[in-house]
Scaffold this motif. Structure first.
Motif, PDB file in Angstrom:
ATOM      1  N   THR A  54       0.877  -1.174   0.000  1.00  0.00           N
ATOM      2  CA  THR A  54       0.000   0.000   0.000  1.00  0.00           C
ATOM      3  C   THR A  54       0.911   1.220   0.000  1.00  0.00           C
ATOM      4  N   THR A  55       0.317   2.387  -0.040  1.00  0.00           N
ATOM      5  CA  THR A  55       1.123   3.608   0.001  1.00  0.00           C
ATOM      6  C   THR A  55       1.757   3.811   1.370  1.00  0.00           C
ATOM      7  N   ARG A  56       1.268   3.101   2.376  1.00  0.00           N
ATOM      8  CA  ARG A  56       1.751   3.289   3.739  1.00  0.00           C
ATOM      9  C   ARG A  56       2.679   2.179   4.217  1.00  0.00           C
ATOM     10  N   GLN A  57       2.468   0.955   3.739  1.00  0.00           N
ATOM     11  CA  GLN A  57       3.254  -0.146   4.300  1.00  0.00           C
ATOM     12  C   GLN A  57       3.364  -1.313   3.331  1.00  0.00           C
ATOM     13  N   VAL A  58       4.315  -2.172   3.666  1.00  0.00           N
ATOM     14  CA  VAL A  58       4.516  -3.427   2.943  1.00  0.00           C
ATOM     15  C   VAL A  58       4.373  -4.551   3.961  1.00  0.00           C
ATOM     16  N   THR A  59       3.570  -5.566   3.643  1.00  0.00           N
ATOM     17  CA  THR A  59       3.400  -6.708   4.548  1.00  0.00           C
ATOM     18  C   THR A  59       3.541  -7.993   3.752  1.00  0.00           C
ATOM     19  N   LEU A  60       3.831  -9.067   4.455  1.00  0.00           N
ATOM     20  CA  LEU A  60       3.944 -10.375   3.826  1.00  0.00           C
ATOM     21  C   LEU A  60       2.576 -11.043   3.742  1.00  0.00           C
ATOM     22  N   THR A  61       2.302 -11.701   2.643  1.00  0.00           N
ATOM     23  CA  THR A  61       1.121 -12.538   2.541  1.00  0.00           C
ATOM     24  C   THR A  61       1.421 -13.863   3.252  1.00  0.00           C
ATOM     25  N   ALA A  62       0.407 -14.706   3.392  1.00  0.00           N
ATOM     26  CA  ALA A  62       0.635 -16.024   3.987  1.00  0.00           C
ATOM     27  C   ALA A  62       1.647 -16.816   3.162  1.00  0.00           C
ATOM     28  N   ALA A  63       1.539 -16.695   1.838  1.00  0.00           N
ATOM     29  CA  ALA A  63       2.503 -17.375   0.963  1.00  0.00           C
ATOM     30  C   ALA A  63       3.892 -16.776   1.144  1.00  0.00           C
ATOM     31  N   GLY A  64       3.947 -15.453   1.347  1.00  0.00           N
ATOM     32  CA  GLY A  64       5.227 -14.799   1.544  1.00  0.00           C
ATOM     33  C   GLY A  64       5.931 -15.243   2.817  1.00  0.00           C
ATOM     34  N   GLU A  65       5.145 -15.482   3.876  1.00  0.00           N
ATOM     35  CA  GLU A  65       5.714 -15.961   5.136  1.00  0.00           C
ATOM     36  C   GLU A  65       6.394 -17.315   4.932  1.00  0.00           C
ATOM     37  N   VAL A  66       5.697 -18.200   4.234  1.00  0.00           N
ATOM     38  CA  VAL A  66       6.259 -19.523   3.967  1.00  0.00           C
ATOM     39  C   VAL A  66       7.488 -19.404   3.067  1.00  0.00           C
ATOM     40  N   PHE A  67       7.388 -18.572   2.050  1.00  0.00           N
ATOM     41  CA  PHE A  67       8.493 -18.417   1.099  1.00  0.00           C
ATOM     42  C   PHE A  67       9.722 -17.829   1.777  1.00  0.00           C
ATOM     43  N   LEU A  68       9.532 -16.934   2.732  1.00  0.00           N
ATOM     44  CA  LEU A  68      10.651 -16.333   3.458  1.00  0.00           C
ATOM     45  C   LEU A  68      11.414 -17.407   4.234  1.00  0.00           C
ATOM     46  N   THR A  69      10.684 -18.267   4.921  1.00  0.00           N
ATOM     47  CA  THR A  69      11.339 -19.346   5.676  1.00  0.00           C
ATOM     48  C   THR A  69      12.162 -20.239   4.759  1.00  0.00           C
ATOM     49  N   GLU A  70      11.574 -20.599   3.619  1.00  0.00           N
ATOM     50  CA  GLU A  70      12.280 -21.473   2.684  1.00  0.00           C
ATOM     51  C   GLU A  70      13.492 -20.767   2.058  1.00  0.00           C
ATOM     52  N   CYS A  71      13.360 -19.492   1.769  1.00  0.00           N
ATOM     53  CA  CYS A  71      14.476 -18.743   1.194  1.00  0.00           C
ATOM     54  C   CYS A  71      15.657 -18.678   2.155  1.00  0.00           C
ATOM     55  N   ARG A  72      15.369 -18.431   3.425  1.00  0.00           N
ATOM     56  CA  ARG A  72      16.437 -18.398   4.421  1.00  0.00           C
ATOM     57  C   ARG A  72      17.155 -19.737   4.486  1.00  0.00           C
ATOM     58  N   THR A  73      16.383 -20.822   4.430  1.00  0.00           N
ATOM     59  CA  THR A  73      16.980 -22.153   4.469  1.00  0.00           C
ATOM     60  C   THR A  73      17.876 -22.387   3.254  1.00  0.00           C
ATOM     61  N   ILE A  74      17.389 -21.996   2.086  1.00  0.00           N
ATOM     62  CA  ILE A  74      18.146 -22.189   0.848  1.00  0.00           C
ATOM     63  C   ILE A  74      19.433 -21.367   0.864  1.00  0.00           C
ATOM     64  N   LEU A  75      19.346 -20.109   1.272  1.00  0.00           N
ATOM     65  CA  LEU A  75      20.525 -19.246   1.282  1.00  0.00           C
ATOM     66  C   LEU A  75      21.551 -19.732   2.298  1.00  0.00           C
ATOM     67  N   ALA A  76      21.067 -20.206   3.456  1.00  0.00           N
ATOM     68  CA  ALA A  76      21.992 -20.752   4.449  1.00  0.00           C
ATOM     69  C   ALA A  76      22.673 -22.007   3.906  1.00  0.00           C
ATOM     70  N   ALA A  77      21.915 -22.839   3.180  1.00  0.00           N
ATOM     71  CA  ALA A  77      22.500 -24.047   2.592  1.00  0.00           C
ATOM     72  C   ALA A  77      23.539 -23.697   1.540  1.00  0.00           C
ATOM     73  N   MET A  78      23.294 -22.635   0.783  1.00  0.00           N
ATOM     74  CA  MET A  78      24.262 -22.197  -0.212  1.00  0.00           C
ATOM     75  C   MET A  78      25.556 -21.741   0.458  1.00  0.00           C
ATOM     76  N   ASP A  79      25.429 -20.983   1.541  1.00  0.00           N
ATOM     77  CA  ASP A  79      26.618 -20.543   2.273  1.00  0.00           C
ATOM     78  C   ASP A  79      27.399 -21.739   2.803  1.00  0.00           C
ATOM     79  N   THR A  80      26.675 -22.720   3.336  1.00  0.00           N
ATOM     80  CA  THR A  80      27.323 -23.924   3.848  1.00  0.00           C
ATOM     81  C   THR A  80      28.043 -24.670   2.733  1.00  0.00           C
ATOM     82  N   ALA A  81      27.413 -24.771   1.570  1.00  0.00           N
ATOM     83  CA  ALA A  81      28.029 -25.461   0.438  1.00  0.00           C
ATOM     84  C   ALA A  81      29.331 -24.788   0.018  1.00  0.00           C
ATOM     85  N   VAL A  82      29.336 -23.466   0.008  1.00  0.00           N
ATOM     86  CA  VAL A  82      30.544 -22.736  -0.366  1.00  0.00           C
ATOM     87  C   VAL A  82      31.656 -22.974   0.653  1.00  0.00           C
ATOM     88  N   ARG A  83      31.302 -22.894   1.963  1.00  0.00           N
ATOM     89  CA  ARG A  83      32.320 -23.115   3.001  1.00  0.00           C
ATOM     90  C   ARG A  83      32.906 -24.523   2.915  1.00  0.00           C
TER      91      ARG A  83
END
Length: 305
Positions: A54-83
Motif C-alpha cells: 500500500t502507500t503506507r506499508q509493505v506486509t507479507l502474505t501467507a505465501a510470503g511468510e512460507v516463502f521467506l522461511t524457505e528462502c532463508r533455508t536455501i541461502l543458508a545451505a548455499m553458504d554452507t556449500a561454499v564453506r
C-alpha cells in the motif's frame, strides 16, 4: 517454472525482513526501481503474491511468510556449500571448541597434529554451538562435552569429567566435602547453563557472590584464593569427546587418528582432582542451530595457551 536465482531470493529476504523497499535497496547496495522490478518478476515466476503493498506499508502474505522461511533455508545451505567446498580444497583442519574447554587435551592435540609427515595444520574456532559449527562447515571436528548420544555424529570418547560447583571462598557451603545438586539449585545466583562469557568473568562473578555454576573439575587450576570448587553429587556424568560428521575430509580423518594416538599415550587420570579437561554445566544437546554468539576467532597454536 524456470529455476529461481539466488539473487532473487536474497532480494526477497531483504524486502521481507525490512518491509521497506528503500531500506532493502540500501541494504543490498542497489537502487529501489530495479529491486521493485525484481520482486514483481519473482512473484510472477512463483505464481502467487508474496507481498501486500500500500502507500503506507509493505506486509507479507501467507505465501510470503512460507516463502521467506524457505528462502532463508536455501541461502543458508548455499553458504554452507561454499564453506565446505573451500575447506575441501584445503589441507588445514578446524576444531570447534567452547571457550576455556579442553585445557589438557587440546594443546597436546594441536602439538601432535603439527608433527611428522602426517601432521595436519590445525586451527581452532571458539563457539558455544560446536555441533552447529560441524553441520554448517565452520569446523571439521569438535572437542565438546556430551552426556547423551548426538544423532548424526561420530564420536571418540576422551575421558570423563566430574562436576564441581563454584562458590565464593567465604560461602557457608564452600568447605563441604560435596553438595547435592538439589541443594545447589536452590542457591541464589544459580545458573543452570554456563553464561556465554569469558571464564575469568564467570570466576570473578562467583567470587563476588553474583553467580553459582556447576562446571568441570579441571577448573580448579584456573581458580584463585577467592573461589572454591566443591564436588557435586546427583549430576549426570559427562564425557569429553571428539566429534565429527561421518563424511569427514581425509585431513580431518588424519587428525582423528592423531587424537587416538595422543589419548593412547596419556596416563590414566589418578583421581578426580587431576582431571584433564573442562566441560560445561548441562548435558550437551544437539539443537541443530547456530549460536548467535559464536565467537568466530580462528587461531593456530596460540589457542593452546
Amino acid at each position: 517454472m524456470n529455476h529461481l536465482e539466488t539473487r532473487e531470493l536474497a532480494y526477497f529476504v531483504a524486502v521481507a525482513e525490512t518491509l521497506h523497499f528503500s531500506q532493502a535497496a540500501a541494504r543490498l547496495g542497489i537502487t529501489q526501481p530495479p529491486l521493485s522490478r525484481a520482486i514483481a518478476h519473482l512473484e510472477r515466476r512463483v505464481g502467487v503474491p508474496l507481498l501486500e503493498r500500500t502507500t503506507r506499508q509493505v506486509t507479507l502474505t501467507a505465501a510470503g511468510e512460507v516463502f521467506l522461511t524457505e528462502c532463508r533455508t536455501i541461502l543458508a545451505a548455499m553458504d554452507t556449500a561454499v564453506r565446505k567446498a573451500r575447506k575441501a580444497a584445503e589441507q588445514r583442519v578446524t576444531i570447534a571448541v567452547r571457550p576455556a574447554s579442553g585445557p589438557g587435551v587440546l594443546p597436546a592435540l594441536l602439538a601432535a597434529g603439527t608433527d611428522g609427515a602426517e601432521g595436519v595444520p590445525t586451527d581452532v574456532v571458539f563457539t558455544y554451538d560446536e555441533v552447529g559449527a560441524l553441520r554448517d562447515g565452520t569446523a571439521d571436528v569438535a572437542l565438546m562435552c556430551q552426556t547423551v548420544a548426538t544423532p548424526g555424529l561420530e564420536v571418540m570418547e576422551l575421558g570423563p569429567e566430574e562436576p564441581v560447583v563454584l562458590l565464593p571462598a567465604g560461602h557457608a557451603l564452600a568447605d563441604r566435602p560435596f553438595l547435592p545438586l538439589t541443594e545447589i539449585e536452590a542457591l541464589p545466583g544459580y545458573a543452570a547453563q554456563l553464561p556465554n562469557e569469558a571464564l575469568d568473568t564467570m570466576v570473578d562473578r562467583v567470587a563476588l557472590g553474583q553467580l553459582v555454576i556447576v562446571i568441570g573439575e579441571s577448573i580448579r587450576d584456573r581458580l584463585g584464593q577467592s573461589v572454591r570448587a566443591v564436588p557435586v553429587h546427583g549430576y549426570p556424568p559427562t564425557q569429553l569427546v571428539l566429534a565429527w560428521l561421518p563424511d569427514a575430509r581425509p585431513a580431518a580423518s588424519r587428525l582423528i587418528a592423531t587424537a587416538q594416538t595422543v589419548m593412547a599415550g596419556r596416563a590414566p587420570r589418578p583421581s578426580a582432582s587431576t582431571s584433564t579437561d573442562l566441560c560445561g554445566t548441562r548435558p550437551y544437546a544437539d539443537s541443530g542451530q547456530q549460536d548467535a554468539q559464536r565467537a568466530a576467532a580462528s587461531v593456530g597454536g596460540e589457542a593452546s595457551h
